[in-house]
Design a protein around this motif. Structure first.
Motif, short mmCIF file in Angstrom:
data_model
loop_
_atom_site.label_atom_id
_atom_site.label_comp_id
_atom_site.label_asym_id
_atom_site.label_seq_id
_atom_site.Cartn_x
_atom_site.Cartn_y
_atom_site.Cartn_z
N LYS A 8 0.83 -1.21 0.00
CA LYS A 8 0.00 0.00 0.00
C LYS A 8 0.87 1.26 0.00
CE LYS A 8 -4.17 -1.85 2.11
NZ LYS A 8 -5.13 -1.75 3.21
N ILE A 12 1.06 4.24 -2.82
CA ILE A 12 0.89 5.67 -2.52
C ILE A 12 2.07 6.47 -3.08
CG2 ILE A 12 0.84 7.40 -0.67
CD1 ILE A 12 -0.63 5.22 1.04
N GLU A 15 1.92 6.76 -6.84
CA GLU A 15 0.91 7.74 -7.26
C GLU A 15 1.44 9.15 -7.13
OE1 GLU A 15 -3.09 7.68 -5.72
OE2 GLU A 15 -3.12 5.48 -5.81
N ILE A 16 2.08 9.44 -6.01
CA ILE A 16 2.60 10.78 -5.77
C ILE A 16 3.75 11.09 -6.72
CG2 ILE A 16 3.78 12.26 -4.09
CD1 ILE A 16 2.15 10.72 -1.91
N GLN A 44 2.21 15.21 0.89
CA GLN A 44 1.14 14.40 0.30
C GLN A 44 1.18 12.97 0.86
OE1 GLN A 44 2.23 15.34 -3.89
NE2 GLN A 44 0.00 15.43 -4.15
N LEU A 45 2.38 12.42 0.98
CA LEU A 45 2.54 11.08 1.52
C LEU A 45 1.96 10.99 2.93
CD1 LEU A 45 3.72 8.18 1.55
CD2 LEU A 45 5.89 9.21 2.31
N GLU A 48 -1.82 11.01 2.77
CA GLU A 48 -2.33 9.74 2.26
C GLU A 48 -2.19 8.62 3.29
OE1 GLU A 48 -4.00 8.87 -0.50
OE2 GLU A 48 -4.10 10.97 -1.05
N GLU A 50 -2.34 9.02 6.52
CA GLU A 50 -3.40 9.24 7.49
C GLU A 50 -4.73 8.67 6.98
OE1 GLU A 50 -2.27 13.11 10.14
OE2 GLU A 50 -3.16 13.52 8.17
N GLN A 51 -5.04 8.93 5.71
CA GLN A 51 -6.30 8.45 5.15
C GLN A 51 -6.32 6.94 4.98
OE1 GLN A 51 -6.98 10.75 1.53
NE2 GLN A 51 -8.94 11.32 2.42
N THR A 52 -5.28 6.40 4.38
CA THR A 52 -5.24 4.98 4.05
C THR A 52 -5.22 4.11 5.28
OG1 THR A 52 -4.06 5.48 2.00
CG2 THR A 52 -3.92 3.21 2.82
#
Length: 90
Positions: A8, A12, A15-16, A44-45, A48, A50-52
């Motif tokens: 995961k 991420i 993607e970034i 951004q990492l 992400e 935190e969200q993931t």
């Protein structure tokens, strides 16, 4: 579990970075020094992550050197989950 978290995280980062990073960096490569992420990409990492992983990354956490490599990120996420589990079970 480690490989799922790592997968995961690599997704991420890819993607970034807007390009696949598997094979381009090692688990211990510094993501900033290697040029994989710039300072904006690093922020951004963190967002992400935190969200993931449903985490809260504090200002103090942002200085944790583990956040600079994939292996460190895996360790960081696991530690946060242990803390959350301990708090919820108390």
């Amino acid at each position: 579990m480690d490989s799922e978290i790592e997968s995961k995280i690599l997704g991420i980062i890819s993607e970034i970075a807007d390009e696949p990073v598997e094979g381009e960096i090692t688990r211990d490569s510094d993501l900033l020094v290697s040029g994989c992420l710039d300072s904006f990409g690093f922020v951004q990492l963190l967002m992400e992550l935190e969200q993931t992983f449903d985490l809260l990354i504090s200002e103090d956490d942002q200085l944790d050197p583990r956040l600079r490599s994939v292996s460190g990120l895996v360790s960081f996420v696991q530690q946060k989950w242990i803390i959350i589990k301990d708090v919820l079970s108390a």
